[in-house]
Motif scaffolding. Structure first.
Motif, PDB file in Angstrom:
ATOM      1  N   UNK A   4       0.010   2.316   5.607  1.00 23.85           N
ATOM      2  CA  UNK A   4       0.745   1.434   6.501  1.00 23.85           C
ATOM      3  C   UNK A   4       2.125   1.186   5.926  1.00 23.85           C
ATOM      4  N   UNK A   5       3.094   1.055   6.804  1.00 22.04           N
ATOM      5  CA  UNK A   5       4.451   0.677   6.432  1.00 22.04           C
ATOM      6  C   UNK A   5       4.793  -0.590   7.193  1.00 22.04           C
ATOM      7  N   UNK A   6       5.577  -1.434   6.573  1.00 22.70           N
ATOM      8  CA  UNK A   6       5.886  -2.750   7.125  1.00 22.70           C
ATOM      9  C   UNK A   6       7.387  -2.938   7.253  1.00 22.70           C
ATOM     10  N   UNK A  37       8.703  -0.726   4.101  1.00 23.56           N
ATOM     11  CA  UNK A  37       8.080  -0.832   2.777  1.00 23.56           C
ATOM     12  C   UNK A  37       6.583  -0.654   2.925  1.00 23.56           C
ATOM     13  N   UNK A  38       5.962   0.016   1.946  1.00 25.87           N
ATOM     14  CA  UNK A  38       4.504   0.076   1.960  1.00 25.87           C
ATOM     15  C   UNK A  38       3.965  -1.195   1.315  1.00 25.87           C
ATOM     16  N   UNK A  60       3.888  -4.882  11.460  1.00 29.91           N
ATOM     17  CA  UNK A  60       3.147  -3.646  11.199  1.00 29.91           C
ATOM     18  C   UNK A  60       3.380  -2.721  12.386  1.00 29.91           C
ATOM     19  N   UNK A  61       4.294  -1.753  12.239  1.00 34.34           N
ATOM     20  CA  UNK A  61       4.552  -0.821  13.335  1.00 34.34           C
ATOM     21  C   UNK A  61       3.459   0.249  13.423  1.00 34.34           C
ATOM     22  N   UNK A  62       3.211   0.702  14.620  1.00 35.70           N
ATOM     23  CA  UNK A  62       2.349   1.865  14.854  1.00 35.70           C
ATOM     24  C   UNK A  62       3.296   3.046  14.946  1.00 35.70           C
ATOM     25  N   UNK A  85      10.872   5.368  -0.351  1.00 35.56           N
ATOM     26  CA  UNK A  85      10.670   4.394   0.709  1.00 35.56           C
ATOM     27  C   UNK A  85      10.685   5.084   2.057  1.00 35.56           C
ATOM     28  N   UNK A  86       9.902   4.560   2.980  1.00 32.31           N
ATOM     29  CA  UNK A  86       9.888   5.076   4.337  1.00 32.31           C
ATOM     30  C   UNK A  86      11.153   4.661   5.075  1.00 32.31           C
ATOM     31  N   UNK A  87      11.870   5.658   5.566  1.00 31.34           N
ATOM     32  CA  UNK A  87      13.062   5.429   6.379  1.00 31.34           C
ATOM     33  C   UNK A  87      12.819   6.077   7.732  1.00 31.34           C
TER      34      UNK A  87
END
Length: 125
Positions: A4-6, A37-38, A60-62, A85-87
């Motif tokens: 999950x990413x937030x 961010x995870x 919490x995006x899907x 990091x998730x971008x």
């Protein structure tokens, strides 16, 4: 296990996003991507970038619909942080948010299910 990413927003940014239908922050607009961010990165994100806020909104995006636009990138060399990091290089719609929390300033108590996720991921490493 899917990571999950937030997304963390101020209450004002959340109100603007709900009105427009798109998750919008000045930082994301300036950088050209949506910062995520995870679970393991979340506490540090809150401490470094939101310590002056009394309240924030945690989303919490899907991300399944935009997975191909999600890139894990290392922080730049001038950052205190490390890791990737998730971008998200796409628009994120409010309708793509599966869960949200209001975090109040009491050390920004992170919801138990997120803390457990971080603990589980660390134990698996």
């Amino acid at each position: 296990m899917k990571e999950n990413l937030y997304k963390v927003l101020t209450p004002q940014e959340w109100e603007i996003s709900k009105a427009s239908g798109f998750i919008t922050t000045e930082l994301d607009l300036n950088d050209g991507f949506i910062h995520l961010s995870n679970a393991a990165q979340l506490s540090t994100t809150l401490a470094l970038y939101f310590s002056h806020h009394e309240e924030v909104i945690l989303l919490l995006p899907e991300l399944t619909q935009v997975q191909d636009k999600l890139i894990y990138e290392a922080v730049d060399s001038q950052s205190k942080r490390s890791g990737k990091f998730g971008h998200l290089y796409a628009e994120l719609r409010v309708s793509q948010i599966s869960k949200s929390w209001v975090l109040k300033r009491n050390a920004f108590e992170i919801p138990e299910d997120i803390l457990l996720e971080a603990e589980m991921r660390k134990a698996a490493d």
